[in-house]
Design a protein around this motif. Structure first.
Motif, PDB file in Angstrom:
ATOM      1  N   MET A 268     -14.884  20.182  -8.382  1.00  0.00           N
ATOM      2  CA  MET A 268     -15.888  20.531  -9.382  1.00  0.00           C
ATOM      3  C   MET A 268     -17.076  21.222  -8.731  1.00  0.00           C
ATOM      4  O   MET A 268     -17.634  22.179  -9.293  1.00  0.00           O
ATOM      5  CB  MET A 268     -16.352  19.293 -10.155  1.00  0.00           C
ATOM      6  CG  MET A 268     -17.384  19.637 -11.235  1.00  0.00           C
ATOM      7  SD  MET A 268     -17.715  18.333 -12.439  1.00  0.00           S
ATOM      8  CE  MET A 268     -18.576  17.148 -11.410  1.00  0.00           C
ATOM      9  N   VAL A 269     -17.463  20.764  -7.561  1.00  0.00           N
ATOM     10  CA  VAL A 269     -18.568  21.401  -6.847  1.00  0.00           C
ATOM     11  C   VAL A 269     -18.223  22.858  -6.545  1.00  0.00           C
ATOM     12  O   VAL A 269     -19.041  23.769  -6.733  1.00  0.00           O
ATOM     13  CB  VAL A 269     -18.894  20.637  -5.551  1.00  0.00           C
ATOM     14  CG1 VAL A 269     -19.886  21.425  -4.694  1.00  0.00           C
ATOM     15  CG2 VAL A 269     -19.461  19.255  -5.874  1.00  0.00           C
ATOM     16  N   ARG A 270     -17.005  23.084  -6.077  1.00  0.00           N
ATOM     17  CA  ARG A 270     -16.591  24.463  -5.786  1.00  0.00           C
ATOM     18  C   ARG A 270     -16.607  25.311  -7.058  1.00  0.00           C
ATOM     19  O   ARG A 270     -17.106  26.436  -7.042  1.00  0.00           O
ATOM     20  CB  ARG A 270     -15.187  24.475  -5.163  1.00  0.00           C
ATOM     21  CG  ARG A 270     -14.567  25.854  -5.004  1.00  0.00           C
ATOM     22  CD  ARG A 270     -15.451  26.781  -4.185  1.00  0.00           C
ATOM     23  NE  ARG A 270     -14.851  28.099  -4.031  1.00  0.00           N
ATOM     24  CZ  ARG A 270     -15.540  29.205  -3.770  1.00  0.00           C
ATOM     25  NH1 ARG A 270     -16.870  29.157  -3.649  1.00  0.00           N
ATOM     26  NH2 ARG A 270     -14.913  30.362  -3.628  1.00  0.00           N
ATOM     27  N   TYR A 271     -16.100  24.783  -8.147  1.00  0.00           N
ATOM     28  CA  TYR A 271     -16.101  25.532  -9.406  1.00  0.00           C
ATOM     29  C   TYR A 271     -17.531  25.840  -9.844  1.00  0.00           C
ATOM     30  O   TYR A 271     -17.808  26.924 -10.383  1.00  0.00           O
ATOM     31  CB  TYR A 271     -15.368  24.746 -10.492  1.00  0.00           C
ATOM     32  CG  TYR A 271     -15.392  25.415 -11.832  1.00  0.00           C
ATOM     33  CD1 TYR A 271     -14.626  26.541 -12.090  1.00  0.00           C
ATOM     34  CD2 TYR A 271     -16.208  24.931 -12.853  1.00  0.00           C
ATOM     35  CE1 TYR A 271     -14.664  27.178 -13.326  1.00  0.00           C
ATOM     36  CE2 TYR A 271     -16.249  25.555 -14.088  1.00  0.00           C
ATOM     37  CZ  TYR A 271     -15.474  26.674 -14.320  1.00  0.00           C
ATOM     38  OH  TYR A 271     -15.529  27.299 -15.546  1.00  0.00           O
ATOM     39  N   SER A 272     -18.448  24.917  -9.592  1.00  0.00           N
ATOM     40  CA  SER A 272     -19.836  25.134  -9.990  1.00  0.00           C
ATOM     41  C   SER A 272     -20.449  26.329  -9.258  1.00  0.00           C
ATOM     42  O   SER A 272     -21.361  26.979  -9.774  1.00  0.00           O
ATOM     43  CB  SER A 272     -20.673  23.872  -9.743  1.00  0.00           C
ATOM     44  OG  SER A 272     -20.959  23.693  -8.369  1.00  0.00           O
TER      45      SER A 272
END
Length: 410
Positions: A268-272
């Motif tokens: 999720m951090v990467r997608y953010s």
């Protein structure tokens, strides 16, 4: 000569306007927070206050997309309530204070607790439908997502009767199967909430959602929405936030290993990072994919990462605040996104019913509240206190240094 002179004059005028514009002071975090809070209060108020008064079904308009294919009267009201609760929950979880914002939060929270009781009371005019239609699987999940985001503010204060009634309604959802895509998370998150609330969950629905989402991970922070990839905002609308919070319940209940949960969060951090880079210098963002009438919900995953204080080192909290504030001003200030009574209208940036999907009605639009999750950070947090900071695309398109982007392998 005259033409060249006029051209030079125009260029000088444009340069002067640009310099004046750039010289104007940027808003402070305090001003940004006041704008966010006022906008969310405006958006959520009609849903919450009408539900508290038993007048939601009476007063909420029923605008439907061209070619609408559902039974709106049976689904749109739970859509409005569930989605609104999921969006306002982190903000309402903050403690009371004597500020104007604190008063707005207290008003909304007090009314919402009364409204939730009405929603599951069969004798109330605003008793919501959980017993029929597939769509209610979706919005029951958003409702419980709000409880998981603010258990002490929105779940624990409910009466024993209201809790029992709600649990009964949630268990009644088991008569319907979720679609073979992101919908698996709706069933999974609902069962995770039942587990959180001390009930016995359906282990198959939990495990199936967990296993299939792991299988559908495509890499570099992106999940496929079912067996086939779709380039839209559903990784933010649903997949990352619900998978993360479902996994947190499973971790806390010792039904998931820590490294599994950490992988979900890292993704999720990467997608953010992609979401932060999608904010253009003027605050616009690409209107691609289905469900774009959900407006600011496109940035839910970025907001949740900020709320969890998990932003990558090179993304400062203030640059997320400033980027998202630019999005809100770009979207909500210039065009009419609300009707004369304050209800959201079908559209992306204004009234554009032609872009609404066949499943979209007035209640659906309250996904937009999901873009406001960072209001759950206190006013003295760096997200709000740090000075104006340019977001990535603003730096990139003004000739300033910015971090190169590379894929990740987790």
């Amino acid at each position: 000569m005259r033409k060249k002179f006029l051209q030079a004059g125009v260029l000088q005028l444009l340069l002067a306007v640009s310099l004046i514009s750039n010289a104007q002071p940027h808003t402070t975090g305090e001003q940004d927070r006041a704008y966010w809070a006022g906008l969310l209060y405006k958006m959520a108020g009609p849903v919450i206050f009408n539900l508290a008064n038993g007048t939601l079904k009476k007063n909420m308009p029923l605008e439907k997309a061209p070619g609408y294919a559902l039974k709106a009267e049976k689904v749109t009201y739970l859509e409005a309530v569930g989605r609104t609760v999921a969006g306002v929950a982190p903000w309402l979880a903050l403690p009371d204070d004597p500020t104007k914002e604190g008063q707005m939060r207290k008003e909304l929270r007090t009314a919402l607790l009364k409204g939730i009781a009405n929603a599951v009371d069969p004798s109330n005019p605003d008793y919501l439908n959980f017993r029929s239609e597939q769509q209610v699987l979706v919005d029951a999940a958003f409702l419980v997502h709000g409880f998981l985001r603010a258990p002490k503010a929105l779940w624990e204060p409910l009466s024993a009767q209201t809790k029992t009634r709600l649990v009964t309604e949630l268990k009644a959802l088991r008569t319907r199967a979720a679609a073979y895509n992101n919908w698996l998370l709706f069933s999974g998150l609902t069962e995770a909430f039942l587990l959180f609330a001390g009930e016995e969950p359906d282990p198959v629905r939990l495990q199936y959602a967990q296993n299939k989402m792991s299988e559908w991970y495509e890499g570099d922070g992106w999940y496929s929405d079912g067996p086939h990839f779709s380039m839209d905002y559903y990784n933010s609308f649903v997949i990352h936030p619900m998978l993360t919070d479902m996994s947190k319940v499973l971790l806390d209940k010792k039904r998931m290993k820590a490294d599994q949960y950490e992988a979900v969060v890292k993704r999720m951090v990467r997608y953010s990072e992609f979401l932060e880079r999608m904010i253009a210098p003027d605050g616009s963002f690409p209107p691609f994919g289905r469900s774009i009438t959900y407006r600011t919900a496109a940035f839910q995953a970025l907001g949740q990462v900020a709320l969890m204080e998990q932003l990558p080192d090179y993304i400062q909290p203030a640059q997320v605040r400033c980027g998202l504030t630019a999005v809100m001003h770009r979207m909500y200030d210039q065009y009419s996104n609300f009707d004369k009574n304050g209800w959201l209208v079908l559209g992306f940036c204004g009234a554009q019913p032609e872009v609404a999907d066949y499943y979209t009605s007035t209640g659906s639009l309250y996904m937009a509240t999901l873009g406001f999750l960072p209001l759950g950070l206190p006013a003295d947090h760096a997200f709000w206190k740090d000075p104006y900071t340019e977001w990535t695309s603003k730096r990139a398109w003004s000739g300033k240094p910015f971090k190169k982007d590379y894929k990740v392998s987790y």
